[in-house]
Enzyme design. Structure first.
Site, PDB file in Angstrom:
ATOM      1  CB  THR A  13      -0.742  -0.175   1.299  1.00 23.72           C
ATOM      2  OG1 THR A  13      -1.480  -1.098   1.252  1.00 23.72           O
ATOM      3  CG2 THR A  13      -1.807   1.084   1.627  1.00 23.72           C
ATOM      4  CG  ASP A  68      -8.526  -6.168   2.185  1.00 24.51           C
ATOM      5  OD1 ASP A  68      -7.552  -7.008   2.873  1.00 24.51           O
ATOM      6  OD2 ASP A  68      -8.357  -4.795   2.328  1.00 24.51           O
ATOM      7  CB  SER A 102      -9.855  -0.510   4.514  1.00 23.08           C
ATOM      8  OG  SER A 102      -8.237   0.152   4.250  1.00 23.08           O
TER       9      SER A 102
HETATM   10  O1  DON Z   1      -7.097  -2.007   3.017  1.00 21.69           O
HETATM   11  C1  DON Z   1      -6.338  -2.571   3.591  1.00 21.69           C
HETATM   12  O2  DON Z   1      -6.290  -2.678   4.809  1.00 21.69           O
HETATM   13  C2  DON Z   1      -5.455  -3.388   3.057  1.00 21.69           C
HETATM   14  N1  DON Z   1      -5.747  -3.919   1.442  1.00 21.69           N
HETATM   15  C3  DON Z   1      -4.129  -2.845   2.787  1.00 21.69           C
HETATM   16  C4  DON Z   1      -3.102  -3.715   2.099  1.00 21.69           C
HETATM   17  C5  DON Z   1      -1.787  -3.430   2.558  1.00 21.69           C
HETATM   18  O3  DON Z   1      -1.455  -2.249   3.301  1.00 21.69           O
HETATM   19  C6  DON Z   1      -0.712  -3.915   2.168  1.00 21.69           C
HETATM   20  N2  DON Z   1       0.431  -3.136   2.369  1.00 21.69           N
HETATM   21  N3  DON Z   1       1.609  -3.076   2.741  1.00 21.69           N
END
Ligand code: DON
Length: 565
Positions: free
Chosen positions: A374, A416, A445
């Site tokens: 992310t 998710d 999320s």
């Molecule tokens: O929205 C979320 O919580 C996850 N899809 C975020 C994924 C994520 O942060 C991966 N990263 N390092």
């Protein structure tokens, strides 16, 4: 002549290359504005917008599009995310551009005939793609609060994709891995190749002509450039060819939403963060409320008592997150008012035994899945407008699939959702109702874009990638600045831990917790697991004495950087 060129390359290009790509992870000062992102070229794009008179939202839009080119593992137009915006008048608002489940999605989308989760299917297949939200979110934010013309904000990304930029060592390492993927990952396999078909070398200019074309449609047609017309047609055609379920109707129906922020407080500070469908704000505020009840002046940072208390706060907040939270548009009764009150935190705090670890209980909730990429960036402008933006493709390079005609990668955000109703286990799979799959629902999320304010102005702008670890790394960084008086760069680099209820273990950053502390924690009943790193935080804090902003990008970011002016 050739020799002269080589000499010129070394004397002119190399220093420029190093200058552009040095990770400015120590503090950087800025009086008139600051952008801190996972790629220093994208931070520079944002600063250029500020210098041209754009505000923090303008700079954020330009930075977000630039990251889709320069940091494609998470910077995106094929994913989704959240913006927290504090305006110079002190008002705070947020934008939700989280992906949605397609109209054809069903609660058993990732289950076999016996109702069991088909391992990997919710992350590694084309059905794992949620309807992307990024372009809609950026466009809506611009319509509401932008000041410069939209095309001027997309153009720098078009230029970066069309004219290219030097391949970095960080990207190159990934490029080598991705280029070895099999044919199922069509776009990824060829993503980092030049026109001759070989992987672009570090320092060599990397161009993305297909992405440049898609971005120019977005530049010219705004929201509709992505959700209608030739891009939407090609997305549908690609999905059909690959067995995916997203259609033109899904794209035409997608809209981003402006939502009220979640507000909490810690001593003299106000905390603004993202409300559901992110769980980040709720959990952050619950944990900050809980920490306010402890006498932290007597608890040394990184001591056994500190780690125990922080882990117990996390354990509780993650249990509550998993039990209660999901898309507010599908769960009108979310108990946000309860979870974020000081009284609720008191009840949670009173049940912590300071001499031993609590037990995570499988009849309660928790969640297993962790993404691996992310990206977060923080922006402030000369008038004090501040933006905290986190967006994602879920995993690094999302589902690693996408149409090579469009040049961007799709998310795998459907992972998710809770995949099987009623199945919650100690490995961390959750089956609670609020986050089950339904058409047009947004998946829960953990992204936690946050702005802490003091005396009505932004004091700390912060966020991180890291799946569910995001909530905890943001929480600890906020605590480090507010309670332990650490400068932003120190707060970002300081030791972090992570506990998420299930699995029932404390992850800690290897080498940053002393053997004595580890022994003491194990005696208290904690299970410990070393990990190399937690969080890639991008933060800005305000120094009231100097009247300047201090920006810091986490040293864990390969190409990140803070740029101020
Ligand atoms: O929205 C979320 O919580 C996850 N899809 C975020 C994924 C994520 O942060 C991966 N990263 N390092």
């Amino acid at each position: 002549m050739k020799k002269l060129n080589v000499v010129l390359f070394h004397f002119l290009c190399l220093p420029i290359f190093i200058l552009f790509y040095s990770n400015v992870n120590a503090q950087t000062y800025g009086k008139n504005g600051m952008v801190v992102s996972d790629n220093v070229l994208a931070s520079k794009v944002g600063i250029d917008v500020l210098k041209k008179g754009g505000n923090a939202i303008d700079a954020s839009i330009a930075t977000a599009f630039a990251l889709a080119v320069t940091h494609p593992e998470a910077g995106n137009i094929g994913g989704g995310g959240f913006i927290v915006l504090m305006k110079s008048d002190g008002n705070v608002t947020t934008f939700d551009f989280r992906e949605k489940a397609p109209l054809k999605a069903t609660p058993d989308l990732f289950q076999d005939a016996d109702g069991n989760l088909i391992e990997g299917s919710n992350h590694e297949t084309i059905k794992a793609v949620g309807v992307p939200g990024t372009v809609a979110g950026l466009y809506l934010a611009h319509q509401k609060y932008g000041s410069l013309p939209w095309p001027d904000l997309v153009q720098p990304a078009v230029d970066l994709a069309e004219n290219g930029f030097p391949m970095t060592w960080g990207l190159y390492q990934v490029a080598l891995r991705m280029s070895e993927l099999d044919d199922a990952y069509d776009i990824m396999k060829n993503y980092f190749r030049n026109t001759e078909g070989s992987v672009v070398q570090p320092g060599e200019t990397w161009k993305q002509p297909a992405l440049a074309k898609t971005l120019s449609l977005i530049r010219d047609k705004g929201h509709d450039g992505f959700y209608k017309g030739e891009v939407a047609e090609e997305i549908e055609a690609y999905m059909k060819a690959k067995g995916g379920i997203i259609t033109k109707e899904d794209l035409a129906k997608y809209s981003a939403i402006e939502r009220k922020p979640l507000k909490g407080s810690y001593k003299d500070f106000e905390i603004y963060s993202m409300a559901p469908p992110s769980s980040g704000g709720v959990a952050l505020i619950e944990m900050m409320n809980l920490m306010e009840l402890a006498d932290l002046k007597k608890i040394e940072f990184n001591s056994t008592t500190y780690v125990h208390l922080v882990a117990e706060a996390m354990r509780r907040a993650f249990a509550d997150r998993a039990e209660h939270l999901g898309d507010p548009d599908f769960n009108p009764e979310l108990p946000l008012d309860m979870l974020t009150t000081k009284e609720f935190a008191k009840m949670r705090f009173d049940h912590i035994d300071m001499s031993k670890a609590s037990l995570s209980d499988t009849s309660r909730y928790g969640q297993l899945y962790d993404g691996s990429s992310t990206t977060h960036f923080s922006v402030v402008d000369k008038d004090g407008n501040a933006v905290s933006l986190t967006y994602t493709l879920e995993h690094s390079y999302g589902v690693k699939m996408g149409s090579s005609k469009l040049g961007f990668i799709f998310n795998n955000e459907m992972g998710d959702f809770n995949p099987v109703a009623g199945v919650t286990n100690s490995r961390g799979q959750i089956g609670s109702n609020p986050n089950l799959i339904a058409p047009e629902k947004r998946m829960l999320s953990s992204m936690t874009p946050t702005i802490v304010a003091k005396d009505g102005r932004p004091f700390l702008i912060i966020g991180s990638p890291g799946g569910r670890t995001i909530i905890n790394t943001v929480f600890q960084t906020v605590l480090n600045v507010l309670e332990y008086d650490m400068r932003i760069d120190k707060a970002i680099e300081a030791m972090k831990i992570h506990h998420q209820w299930f699995p029932d273990e404390i992850r800690y950053e290897r080498h940053l917790l002393s053997p004595d502390t580890r022994d003491a924690l194990e005696l208290m009943g904690h299970k410990l697991r070393p990990v190399n790193n937690l969080g890639v935080l991008m933060g800005i804090s305000y120094d009231p004495k100097l009247g300047v902003y201090i920006g810091a990008s986490d040293s864990a970011s390969k190409d990140g950087g803070a740029v101020g002016y």
